[in-house]
Write a protein that holds these residues in place. Structure first.
Motif, mmCIF file in Angstrom:
data_model
loop_
_atom_site.group_PDB
_atom_site.id
_atom_site.type_symbol
_atom_site.label_atom_id
_atom_site.label_comp_id
_atom_site.label_asym_id
_atom_site.label_seq_id
_atom_site.Cartn_x
_atom_site.Cartn_y
_atom_site.Cartn_z
ATOM 1 N N UNK A 166 43.905 5.706 46.149
ATOM 2 C CA UNK A 166 45.102 6.484 45.869
ATOM 3 C C UNK A 166 44.710 7.940 45.653
ATOM 4 N N UNK A 167 45.458 8.835 46.273
ATOM 5 C CA UNK A 167 45.203 10.262 46.102
ATOM 6 C C UNK A 167 46.466 10.915 45.544
ATOM 7 N N UNK A 206 54.275 4.215 53.508
ATOM 8 C CA UNK A 206 53.453 4.632 52.380
ATOM 9 C C UNK A 206 53.573 3.661 51.222
ATOM 10 N N UNK A 207 52.519 3.625 50.423
ATOM 11 C CA UNK A 207 52.571 2.956 49.125
ATOM 12 C C UNK A 207 52.423 4.043 48.077
ATOM 13 N N UNK A 238 52.204 11.731 40.790
ATOM 14 C CA UNK A 238 52.605 10.768 41.815
ATOM 15 C C UNK A 238 51.456 10.626 42.807
ATOM 16 N N UNK A 239 51.118 9.370 43.142
ATOM 17 C CA UNK A 239 49.982 9.098 44.014
ATOM 18 C C UNK A 239 50.445 8.406 45.291
ATOM 19 N N UNK A 240 49.652 8.620 46.358
ATOM 20 C CA UNK A 240 49.910 8.026 47.659
ATOM 21 C C UNK A 240 48.659 7.267 48.102
ATOM 22 N N UNK A 295 40.155 2.896 43.375
ATOM 23 C CA UNK A 295 39.768 3.824 42.310
ATOM 24 C C UNK A 295 40.731 3.806 41.132
ATOM 25 N N UNK A 296 41.417 2.701 40.893
ATOM 26 C CA UNK A 296 42.461 2.680 39.866
ATOM 27 C C UNK A 296 42.017 2.069 38.543
ATOM 28 N N UNK A 297 40.820 1.521 38.478
ATOM 29 C CA UNK A 297 40.399 0.783 37.286
ATOM 30 C C UNK A 297 40.411 1.680 36.047
#
Length: 768
Positions: free
Chosen positions: A241-242, A223-224, A233-235, A208-210
């Motif tokens: 990524x949330x 974690x990434x 900040x996302x995990x 979902x990063x586009x």
């Protein structure tokens, strides 16, 4: 496709080893703005704007590395230390890569990206450096480049955008078999084990990063973690990524180690554990009520934060009651506007004005100075009467404990022994502000320059006022002189650069619009002042914007303009029809040409031998013989430690021979052997003394009178060197008349004045 890209990017190695200048040069950079931090097991490496320093974690010793040691002086954007290679990689905004070997202290300069023609100049920045399987992954503004730190050569380059297009990659991370890249249009990933990563088809936009602007990405435990420009900040959670946590200010940096995730916000630092629970945060400290953060790392139980003004601030995780400031001694900022040096002290200010002499923006910065045999000290702006745009420094030549600093907004500061004690302004002096105050701050009193005359009177030059020149007499009385005969409208005096005072009392003023202005207190109608301007082609002034003036030891007036150099050899005739303005004509390969033709000159200074140091806006610093006929040296960022070819100001300390050069990117100095002649030979000495086996420079014999005869003999009286001084010192290359190096032993220095009535004997020991 693979073959074509390799041809474009796998260039022949263009790697050179930087030159070491430290024997004669010294850096005076600011180490306060730490932009990136890396660490080894033994030390921490902190990159500032264009240099770095090493902090030994065991001994707390500091070592600075700068252009003097061979760095480029360009803007640093990232650093990384490889324990395996024992080398520090330094990435720059312009794509340059430099590698510092901690064992040999050699610096390797790598210019492949910098010189790459198919990449736009503004798209070459090295934003982040990661190591994986012995290779450095450079996150660039165009993609990802791989560099072998052991072999010192580039490997592949990845253009990961659609159809192999260039993308701005901010950071990369390895996580669960994939390499992830945070870009300005989303997070891309590819299987890290693939040998086809040079093929853009291997890279896909993730989840979902586009279309999102990602600033950072890093692996942390299981974690990434990523960060976006939305201050969040996302995990990574499965295939998406949330949001993990949000901040009220922009995220500057995200760094992880085995135990902690450190998130640097513009005004605070946040530390998380492996469960992504925030365990500590800090923003300010007792002695640091306002701090701006660039980055931070954790080593053991300590946090080392890179700040914009205080270098590194060290504090403990979970216990921020104590803080330690870590950085080498230096000025407050690198963006020095003006300097002055006398009697082994140096002062620097950071004001500004536009090219048309407008004080915009108002810069409320402090003052830096260094007294003999001391570290750099600073005067906070609050202690300097909150005077903005400090643009000139004038150490009182009759009393060097007093320093006068001009504000192009608030007046003239007087500083005694490093302590500001008053500011001359409209309320306590004859100085006048201007009526127009468009910025609504302060008094708008635009002081351009100050000088002392031979009687100790303080002269002050102001812009946009009728009485542009004022004097504070030694009896405490102020007197002003109107320039209305030249400028019926006071706003015509928009800008003056500086002025000089001749031995006969004439004042010569560099103006923005009216060329060279001359002023004399008397000789005019009814004994009044004389005022005259030379400008334009008719007076042989190449452009009416004059920027620099100096009167040399012969009384000649040297004039620097935006478009070249001029000299008046008879300034005593300035107010007559006999005055002449001349070019300096030199022979270049047998052809006559004008010295510094069309060159933007910012400053001119003379040394103890009457030689000329001429600073330019974009061509570095020139060193000419006293008559300008011989170029003794031309210092640029390519052949010297100058960090920039834009030299703002030069100061010559004729007591020590040190030449200070303030550029747009920091200040350096050159230790010269040219000092002012002494009145007698009572203080003749040589240095270094003794000369030790590892010394490779020249011995300086100083304390000489002008045209002193200097002979050096061995202990048996055999002559090995003889010369006549042209200043207060000479140099000996430790050879017998240039033929061979002299042997170990004690050598006698025999100095005498021109007629032999004053003599001095000194000794120097040479140890081979």
């Amino acid at each position: 496709m693979r073959k074509r890209i390799l041809i474009l990017l796998a260039l022949l190695p263009i790697t050179v080893f930087s030159q070491e200048f430290s024997s004669l040069w010294q850096d005076h950079f600011s180490y306060n703005n730490v932009v990136a931090i890396a660490n080894s097991n033994e030390a921490l490496y902190a990159a500032t704007e264009n240099a770095f320093f090493r902090y030994d974690l065991l001994t707390n010793e500091l070592q600075k590395v700068s252009t003097v040691n061979g760095l480029s002086g360009d803007d640093i954007s990232s650093i990384f230390f490889s324990d395996e290679a024992g080398r520090l990689a330094i990435g720059y905004e312009n794509g340059l890569l430099e590698v510092y070997d901690i064992n040999t202290q050699d610096i390797t300069t790598v210019v492949e990206i910098l010189d790459k023609q198919t990449i736009l100049p503004n798209a070459k920045a090295i934003n982040h450096i990661m190591e994986f399987n012995g290779l450095l992954y450079l996150s660039n503004d165009f993609g990802i480049s791989l560099y072998d730190l052991q072999r010192l050569e580039f490997d592949d380059t990845y253009f990961i955008g659609p159809n192999g297009s260039q993308l701005q990659v901010r950071q990369t991370a390895i996580f669960e078999g994939f390499i992830y890249a945070a870009t300005n249009v989303g997070v891309y990933r590819a299987p890290v084990g693939s040998d086809q990563l040079i093929d853009f088809n291997q890279w896909t936009i993730f989840g979902n990063t586009q279309g999102q602007d990602w600033l950072a990405i890093t692996s942390f435990g299981n974690n990434l973690i990523g960060a976006q420009s939305d201050q969040t900040l996302y995990q990574l959670n499965g295939s998406a990524f949330v949001a993990a946590t949000s901040f009220s200010n922009p995220i500057e940096d995200v760094v992880a180690n085995d135990q902690n995730l450190i998130v640097s916000i513009s005004n605070s630092v946040h530390i998380f554990n492996l469960s992504l629970t925030e365990i500590s945060t800090f923003s300010t400290f007792t002695n640091y009520p306002s701090v701006a953060y660039n980055t931070a790392i954790a080593i053991g139980d300590d946090i080392y934060s890179g700040t914009t003004e205080f270098g590194i601030l060290k504090t403990a995780i979970g216990n921020t009651s104590t803080v330690e400031e870590i950085h080498p001694s230096g000025p407050l900022f690198n963006s020095i506007w003006a300097i002055d040096a006398k009697d082994n002290q140096i002062w620097a200010v950071y004001g500004d004005q536009t090219i048309s002499y407008v004080p915009s923006p108002l810069l409320f910065r402090g003052i830096s100075y260094r007294f003999p045999d001391q570290l750099w000290e600073s005067i906070a702006i609050e202690d300097a009467f909150n005077a903005p745009n400090l643009i000139k420094v004038n150490i009182n030549p009759q009393n060097t404990t007093d320093t006068y600093i001009t504000s192009f907004w608030s007046g003239v500061l007087r500083i005694v022994d490093g302590n500001p004690d008053l500011i001359y302004n409209q309320s306590n002096s004859g100085l006048e502000g201007i009526n127009a105050n468009p910025m609504g701050v302060g008094v708008n009193l635009r002081i351009s320059d100050t000088k002392f005359d031979a009687e100790g009177n303080l002269w002050v030059l102001s812009s946009i006022t009728d009485e542009a020149l004022k004097v504070l007499r030694t009896n405490g009385q102020w007197q002003g002189y109107s320039f209305s005969s030249l400028f019926p409208n006071e706003f015509a005096t928009q800008g003056f650069a500086e002025f000089v005072i001749a031995d006969n009392g004439f004042k010569f003023i560099a103006s923005a619009r009216d060329g060279l202005i001359g002023f004399s207190e008397n000789g005019g109608v009814n004994g009044g002042p004389l005022l005259k301007s030379l400008k334009g082609e008719g007076d042989n002034i190449p452009v009416n914007d004059v920027r620099a003036l100096v009167i040399d030891e012969r009384g000649d007036l040297w004039i620097g303009t935006e478009k070249g150099l001029r000299v008046i050899f008879n300034p005593e005739d300035f107010f007559t029809d006999d005055v002449r303005v001349d070019e300096i004509i030199v022979l270049d390969d047998g052809e006559a040409s004008e010295l510094l033709f069309q060159t933007y000159i910012t400053d001119i200074e003379i040394d103890g031998a009457n030689n000329k140091w001429i600073a330019t806006n974009d061509s570095g610093l020139f060193y000419f013989s006293s008559d300008g006929q011989e170029t003794l040296a031309h210092f640029t960022e390519d052949n010297s430690p100058l960090p920039s070819n834009s030299v703002k100001d030069v100061a010559v300390d004729n007591e020590t021979g040190e030449i200070f050069m303030a550029t747009s990117k920091g200040m350096v100095s050159l230790r010269s052997s040219v000092v002012e002649p002494s009145e007698d030979l009572s203080n003749v000495y040589a240095y270094p003394n003794p000369v030790r086996p590892n010394f490779t420079g020249n011995v300086t014999i100083t304390g000489l009178v002008d045209r002193a005869n200097v002979k050096i003999t061995d202990i048996e009286g055999n002559l090995v060197f003889e010369t006549t001084s042209t200043s207060g010192s000479v140099e000996w290359d430790l050879t017998a008349f240039g033929r061979h190096k002299v042997a170990s032993g004690v050598y006698m220095i025999l100095a005498s004045n021109e007629d032999g009535t004053d003599t001095k004997v000194a000794k120097v020991m040479v140890v081979r």
